[in-house]
Design a protein around this motif. Structure first.
Motif, PDB file in Angstrom:
ATOM      1  N   GLY A  67      41.222 141.284   9.443  1.00 58.68           N
ATOM      2  CA  GLY A  67      41.325 141.231  10.883  1.00 58.68           C
ATOM      3  C   GLY A  67      42.794 140.385  11.203  1.00 58.68           C
ATOM      4  O   GLY A  67      42.999 139.299  10.401  1.00 58.68           O
ATOM      5  N   PHE A  68      43.323 140.536  12.025  1.00 59.92           N
ATOM      6  CA  PHE A  68      44.653 140.250  12.454  1.00 59.92           C
ATOM      7  C   PHE A  68      45.044 140.784  13.769  1.00 59.92           C
ATOM      8  O   PHE A  68      45.322 141.828  13.857  1.00 59.92           O
ATOM      9  N   ARG A  69      45.540 139.899  14.676  1.00 61.68           N
ATOM     10  CA  ARG A  69      45.901 140.372  16.085  1.00 61.68           C
ATOM     11  C   ARG A  69      47.315 139.837  16.472  1.00 61.68           C
ATOM     12  O   ARG A  69      47.867 139.991  17.614  1.00 61.68           O
ATOM     13  N   GLY A  70      48.120 139.366  15.438  1.00 63.70           N
ATOM     14  CA  GLY A  70      49.565 138.755  15.812  1.00 63.70           C
ATOM     15  C   GLY A  70      50.230 140.063  15.628  1.00 63.70           C
ATOM     16  O   GLY A  70      49.871 141.244  15.530  1.00 63.70           O
ATOM     17  N   ARG A  71      51.705 139.719  15.370  1.00 63.66           N
ATOM     18  CA  ARG A  71      52.780 140.846  15.184  1.00 63.66           C
ATOM     19  C   ARG A  71      52.805 141.114  14.006  1.00 63.66           C
ATOM     20  O   ARG A  71      53.037 140.455  12.957  1.00 63.66           O
ATOM     21  N   CYS A  72      52.819 142.376  13.785  1.00 63.48           N
ATOM     22  CA  CYS A  72      53.104 143.307  12.477  1.00 63.48           C
ATOM     23  C   CYS A  72      53.361 144.359  12.650  1.00 63.48           C
ATOM     24  O   CYS A  72      52.802 145.322  13.335  1.00 63.48           O
ATOM     25  N   ARG A  73      54.182 145.073  11.873  1.00 65.82           N
ATOM     26  CA  ARG A  73      54.678 146.522  12.131  1.00 65.82           C
ATOM     27  C   ARG A  73      53.945 147.671  11.568  1.00 65.82           C
ATOM     28  O   ARG A  73      53.590 148.749  12.193  1.00 65.82           O
ATOM     29  N   PHE A  74      52.749 147.179  10.812  1.00 67.39           N
ATOM     30  CA  PHE A  74      51.997 148.057  10.237  1.00 67.39           C
ATOM     31  C   PHE A  74      50.481 147.471  10.507  1.00 67.39           C
ATOM     32  O   PHE A  74      49.547 147.851   9.656  1.00 67.39           O
ATOM     33  N   LYS A  75      50.471 146.868  11.662  1.00 69.67           N
ATOM     34  CA  LYS A  75      48.845 146.689  12.131  1.00 69.67           C
ATOM     35  C   LYS A  75      48.565 147.764  12.662  1.00 69.67           C
ATOM     36  O   LYS A  75      48.992 148.909  13.092  1.00 69.67           O
ATOM     37  N   GLN A  76      46.946 147.929  12.395  1.00 73.83           N
ATOM     38  CA  GLN A  76      46.349 149.273  12.615  1.00 73.83           C
ATOM     39  C   GLN A  76      45.087 148.828  13.464  1.00 73.83           C
ATOM     40  O   GLN A  76      44.590 147.654  13.404  1.00 73.83           O
ATOM     41  N   TYR A  77      44.623 149.873  14.222  1.00 75.59           N
ATOM     42  CA  TYR A  77      43.491 149.824  15.179  1.00 75.59           C
ATOM     43  C   TYR A  77      42.316 150.780  14.736  1.00 75.59           C
ATOM     44  O   TYR A  77      42.423 151.910  14.640  1.00 75.59           O
ATOM     45  N   ILE A  78      41.231 150.179  14.069  1.00 76.00           N
ATOM     46  CA  ILE A  78      40.156 150.999  13.756  1.00 76.00           C
ATOM     47  C   ILE A  78      38.848 150.350  14.458  1.00 76.00           C
ATOM     48  O   ILE A  78      38.207 149.443  14.126  1.00 76.00           O
ATOM     49  N   PRO A  79      38.521 151.113  15.506  1.00 73.49           N
ATOM     50  CA  PRO A  79      37.391 150.866  16.275  1.00 73.49           C
ATOM     51  C   PRO A  79      36.169 150.639  15.662  1.00 73.49           C
ATOM     52  O   PRO A  79      35.139 150.039  15.793  1.00 73.49           O
ATOM     53  N   SER A  80      35.893 151.492  14.511  1.00 79.28           N
ATOM     54  CA  SER A  80      34.491 151.531  13.611  1.00 79.28           C
ATOM     55  C   SER A  80      34.343 150.072  12.808  1.00 79.28           C
ATOM     56  O   SER A  80      33.420 149.697  12.486  1.00 79.28           O
TER      57      SER A  80
END
Length: 595
Positions: free
Chosen positions: A279-292
């Motif tokens: 879990g991370f909500r900051g700035r990152c170029r390879f941040k992903q969103y997985i709703p499950s």
């Protein structure tokens, strides 16, 4: 008008009868065999062949034979079409005989029966459990954790943190050493034991709400300073490295750590590959969103875990596309599985529908490994017969086989089916229980949750703190995974340790944190103000006096006092004068002579 039409029909019949009778016997013999014409789905009766008169004159029976010979079949088959017709092909096309092959869009031929399927023979695997190399390096509880967070990793963090602290604080920076850095990591683990991830840092050091061990180890100001200054690389050279590598801020530490995971443990027969979201909500170029996932946003890692213990045997970060203009990677799931399973043989790999494919199963068979996993409905290698669910009964199973692969379509609910591929199962085995699930699904359900179980255990006592820097988030996950893997190794070495207790992991983390902070507590020069904290520091100092080797720093290179002009060596200290001496100038004296 009606009478004239009837006359014309009768005249036509007479002309046809005279034309047939005018044929000679040779021509008639050539026509009679046409009676063997096979129409689509039917065969003409040949048990009672017609007979002709002995004198060769046409009779009524001959007329019936000739008329029957030229009668077209049910599908309008003519004489010319009947002569060139293949009997076997027509029987298959007509449906009287079931089709023995199903063809997929990609050209793979499947069979509804297992007659041509080869038997699967599992290859041998290494003895599951801790390796001899790891067992030889683990003597106590702290050694199991130090096997992953090695001295080289600690030295890298200490060096880069001192560089960053010197740039920011200048002359006011107090350099951190190995003992203090290990104490800092121990406090992070202890904060996770108390489930204080969301608790304010100042609350952990408070006299009313805090814990004495935090105040006994270091001051609140020092802990906050280390949290701000801790680094894993040199910021001045980071920009040049970030262009080809997005993981450059923590690449050195990551590579040193991830290579240690497979050296300590041999997985069992069943392994699982899935994704892990940190879990991370900051700035990152390879941040992903997985709703499950529970965290929904964060850093995605591909993980390979042992099914029996959930030991993290391999991890790989997902860094996204190299550039925004780059096309998406093809067969990414296949590449990830093949890279994570490098060096393994004889295991059964369990994956979800993101990874599973026919080509992956064939590749793993070449490495003497089996594949079991769900598969997406749009895969071209599946036969269309498995996708039909309208006329299927609930709790029914439909199998398809190749020589080395088995596919199954199970209908758990009305108008819904679940598809799985397996190179391990080669028969249509179905459970006798009420759900009537195939054996493939039962084995998949038993092995699919290894990575999810690791996520649950890591999140329960997580050492990660609130931060805006993604390298610290990834490093916190490294600490959590290392602590859990260390517990697995420690229980392999000492299976009787706290046996019967359901909270052995919490006891392990608490004891591990105490071991890491105890050397820093023992070398404190001034006692804290609160009585409980001061008593804890005094107890640590008394324990250090009994075993000073655990609290002392590693010996530095110093010149021997008696070796003039020679290079520096690892020296020893004289017990009487305290000066450094080398091995050549050391004299051994027994305890009786010293008295």
């Amino acid at each position: 008008m009606i009478q004239s039409c009837r006359r014309r029909i009768n005249n036509n019949k007479r002309q046809t009868h005279h034309s047939v009778c005018s044929l000679n016997m040779d021509e008639r013999e050539e026509i009679v065999p046409v009676k063997r014409v096979v129409t689509q789905g039917n065969l003409l009766n040949e048990e009672n062949p017609p007979t002709s008169s002995s004198d060769g004159s046409p009779s009524d029976d001959d007329d019936e034979v000739e008329d029957e010979t030229f009668v077209p079949g049910p599908e309008g088959t003519s004489e010319e079409e009947g002569e060139g017709m293949d009997v076997d092909e027509d029987v298959n096309e007509g449906g009287d005989k079931p089709c023995t092959a199903w063809l997929s869009k990609s050209g793979i031929t499947w069979s509804p029966t297992e007659e041509e399927t080869l038997r699967y023979r599992a290859a041998g695997i290494r003895k599951p459990g801790i390796t001899r190399y790891a067992a030889s390096h683990i003597n106590d509880l702290e050694d199991s954790f130090s096997f992953f967070i090695t001295e080289e990793i600690i030295d890298t963090i200490v060096r880069q943190t001192n560089v960053q602290g010197g740039r920011k604080a200048g002359d006011g920076w107090k350099e951190v050493d190995r003992v203090e850095m290990r104490a800092y990591l121990g406090l992070l683990l202890l904060a996770g034991v108390h489930r204080s991830r969301g608790e304010a840092t100042c609350s952990l050091w408070g006299e009313d709400t805090g814990r004495p061990i935090f105040r006994a180890t270091m001051s609140l100001k020092r802990f906050i300073t280390l949290s701000r200054m801790i680094r894993f690389d040199d910021r001045l050279t980071r920009q040049a490295q970030k262009k080809p590598d997005k993981l450059a801020p923590i690449r050195d530490v990551w590579d040193q750590w991830v290579v240690r995971l497979p050296l300590a443990f041999n997985p069992g027969e069943n392994i699982c590959i899935d994704e892990q979201l940190v879990g991370f909500r900051g700035r990152c170029r390879f941040k992903q969103y997985i709703p499950s996932k529970p965290a929904k946003y964060g850093l995605k890692l591909w993980a390979l875990c042992d099914v029996a213990t959930s030991y993290a045997w391999g991890l790989q970060p997902y860094l996204g596309k190299p550039t925004r203009e780059a096309p998406p990677e093809g067969e990414q799931g296949k590449r990830v599985v093949l890279e994570l399973t490098e060096g393994l043989s004889g295991h059964t790999v369990t994956t979800d529908n993101f990874f599973t494919s026919y080509d992956l199963g064939m590749k793993l068979l070449e490495r003497k490994m089996a594949l079991v996993g769900t598969v997406r409905h749009n895969k071209p290698e599946l036969p269309p017969q498995l996708l039909k669910v309208k006329e299927r009964q609930v709790l029914s199973s439909l199998f398809a086989f190749t020589s080395k692969m088995t596919a199954v379509s199970y209908v758990p609910k009305r108008s819904r089916n679940v598809l799985l591929l397996s190179t391990k199962h080669r028969s249509a085995e179905v459970s006798g229980e009420q759900h009537q699930k195939p054996q493939i699904i039962l084995d998949y359900n038993r092995c699919k949750g290894a990575v999810d179980n690791l996520d649950k255990l890591v999140a329960l006592y997580s050492s990660r703190r609130m931060t805006r820097r993604w390298p610290m988030v990834l490093f916190g996950n490294m600490l959590d995974v290392s602590a859990y893997n260390a517990l697995v190794l420690w229980l392999e070495v000492n299976p009787e340790w706290n046996r019967g207790k359901n909270f052995r992991r919490r006891l392990f983390l608490q004891e591990l944190g105490n071991c890491l902070v105890r050397p820093a507590m023992a070398r404190r020069k001034r006692l804290p103000r609160t009585p409980n904290t001061a008593a804890m520091v005094e107890a640590a100092q008394r324990a250090a006096d009994q075993s000073p080797s655990k609290a002392e720093e590693p010996r530095a290179k110093r010149k021997c006092r008696l070796c003039h002009g020679k290079r520096s060596v690892f020296s020893r200290s004289c017990s009487k004068c305290g000066h450094a001496v080398c091995k050549d100038h050391t004299v051994w004296i027994c305890s009786a002579c010293t008295n």
